[in-house]
Design a protein around this motif. Structure first.
Motif, PDB file in Angstrom:
ATOM      1  N   CYS A 153      -9.689 161.685  11.571  1.00 17.03           N
ATOM      2  CA  CYS A 153      -9.647 162.726  12.604  1.00 17.03           C
ATOM      3  C   CYS A 153      -8.265 162.833  13.239  1.00 17.03           C
ATOM      4  O   CYS A 153      -7.871 163.916  13.692  1.00 17.03           O
ATOM      5  CB  CYS A 153     -10.700 162.453  13.681  1.00 17.03           C
ATOM      6  N   ASP A 154      -7.538 161.720  13.265  1.00 13.99           N
ATOM      7  CA  ASP A 154      -6.195 161.753  13.847  1.00 13.99           C
ATOM      8  C   ASP A 154      -5.251 162.607  13.013  1.00 13.99           C
ATOM      9  O   ASP A 154      -4.274 163.156  13.540  1.00 13.99           O
ATOM     10  CB  ASP A 154      -5.631 160.335  13.959  1.00 13.99           C
ATOM     11  N   ALA A 155      -5.539 162.695  11.702  1.00 15.92           N
ATOM     12  CA  ALA A 155      -4.665 163.462  10.812  1.00 15.92           C
ATOM     13  C   ALA A 155      -5.160 164.887  10.598  1.00 15.92           C
ATOM     14  O   ALA A 155      -4.522 165.659   9.891  1.00 15.92           O
ATOM     15  CB  ALA A 155      -4.563 162.748   9.459  1.00 15.92           C
ATOM     16  N   CYS A 156      -6.278 165.223  11.207  1.00 17.38           N
ATOM     17  CA  CYS A 156      -6.892 166.528  10.980  1.00 17.38           C
ATOM     18  C   CYS A 156      -6.243 167.590  11.869  1.00 17.38           C
ATOM     19  O   CYS A 156      -6.218 167.453  13.095  1.00 17.38           O
ATOM     20  CB  CYS A 156      -8.388 166.463  11.255  1.00 17.38           C
ATOM     21  N   ILE A 157      -5.741 168.626  11.235  1.00 16.14           N
ATOM     22  CA  ILE A 157      -5.107 169.732  11.964  1.00 16.14           C
ATOM     23  C   ILE A 157      -6.132 170.839  12.197  1.00 16.14           C
ATOM     24  O   ILE A 157      -6.805 171.273  11.275  1.00 16.14           O
ATOM     25  CB  ILE A 157      -3.910 170.279  11.177  1.00 16.14           C
ATOM     26  N   GLY A 158      -6.242 171.272  13.414  1.00 14.80           N
ATOM     27  CA  GLY A 158      -7.116 172.404  13.710  1.00 14.80           C
ATOM     28  C   GLY A 158      -8.527 172.032  14.117  1.00 14.80           C
ATOM     29  O   GLY A 158      -9.233 172.850  14.692  1.00 14.80           O
ATOM     30  N   LYS A 159      -8.945 170.802  13.789  1.00 16.17           N
ATOM     31  CA  LYS A 159     -10.287 170.334  14.152  1.00 16.17           C
ATOM     32  C   LYS A 159     -11.360 171.403  13.874  1.00 16.17           C
ATOM     33  O   LYS A 159     -12.000 171.927  14.796  1.00 16.17           O
ATOM     34  CB  LYS A 159     -10.329 169.924  15.631  1.00 16.17           C
ATOM     35  N   ASN A 163     -14.347 174.010  16.108  1.00 20.15           N
ATOM     36  CA  ASN A 163     -14.127 175.447  16.207  1.00 20.15           C
ATOM     37  C   ASN A 163     -15.128 176.291  15.420  1.00 20.15           C
ATOM     38  O   ASN A 163     -15.036 177.517  15.439  1.00 20.15           O
ATOM     39  CB  ASN A 163     -12.706 175.786  15.727  1.00 20.15           C
ATOM     40  N   CYS A 203     -16.207 169.920   8.314  1.00 17.09           N
ATOM     41  CA  CYS A 203     -15.279 168.791   8.169  1.00 17.09           C
ATOM     42  C   CYS A 203     -14.759 168.739   6.736  1.00 17.09           C
ATOM     43  O   CYS A 203     -15.539 168.788   5.780  1.00 17.09           O
ATOM     44  CB  CYS A 203     -15.982 167.482   8.521  1.00 17.09           C
TER      45      CYS A 203
END
Length: 226
Positions: A153-159, A163, A203
């Motif tokens: 999750c730390d590397a996930c852009i935009g989450k 959204n 995800c």
């Protein structure tokens, strides 16, 4: 010489389940009671990756009363209970009352952290895994210390998980349970009911372990009480 953990793993694999790691309780640490009704010395978590248990559960479910409540919990208890009896342990479940700290145990044994959805993020399985129970032993067991896995999750852009929910049930403020439940039960909730939580499916990690649509629909129906 037989390896107890390997033998337990073999017994679980026959049902699509796997050991998820464990630990030995430290001296003075509060622990639930083991088989001998004294504080356990160790715990081994039992769970799944992907939909592996589903066909085993279905075969069992076909033989059960039609209106059996909480069938997956019942199946898990039976399977893990039988393994516990074979290997001299006490079986416990996440739904036992009073609740046991399964999430804290899971973070401890696998080094995982919660995703924005609250589900623990696994470096391989993503959000598509679960803990079905645990074995409590009256003796210490050989346990390998967990590595420090990357928290995806730390590397996930935009989450995208935050959204994509159609009713915005997930946010920095937490999970809006009643909002989600009302949506899933309502006329616009069919996509979530039939194919699973849209936010969870958004995800990008562990997609090869994503639960089949029928598995997700089963869980959503149980969540919504339908």
């Amino acid at each position: 010489m037989s390896n107890p953990l390997a033998d337990i793993s073999t017994a679980l694999t026959a049902h699509g389940l796997i050991p998820r790691g464990g630990f030995n309780f430290s001296a003075g640490e509060e622990a639930p009671t083991g088989l001998s009704n004294v504080p356990a010395k160790s715990v081994l978590l039992i769970g799944q990756a992907g939909s592996a248990p589903w066909p085993h559960f279905l075969r069992w479910h076909e033989k059960q009363p039609r209106h059996l409540k909480n069938p997956l919990d019942t199946w898990s208890r039976e399977v893990i209970g039988a393994v516990a009896e074979e290997f001299g342990a006490r079986a416990v479940s996440p739904s036992d009352r009073p609740f046991l700290p399964f999430q804290q145990w899971a973070m401890r044994v696998e080094g995982l952290k919660p995703s924005p959805l609250g589900i623990l993020m696994h470096p391989e399985y993503g959000l598509w895994h679960a803990y079905r129970g645990a074995l409590l032993f009256d003796h210490q067991i050989p346990i390998q210390a967990p590595e420090n896995p990357i928290h995806l999750c730390d590397a996930c852009i935009g989450k995208p998980c935050l959204n994509s929910c159609p009713v915005g049930a997930y946010s920095a403020d937490g999970f809006a349970y009643e909002t989600c439940l009302s949506h899933v039960r309502g006329p616009n909730g069919a996509p979530c009911r039939d194919t699973g939580c849209i936010a969870r499916n958004a995800c990008p990690y562990g997609t090869e372990y994503r639960y089949a649509a029928e598995v997700q629909a089963f869980h959503m129906k149980a969540f919504a009480g339908l």
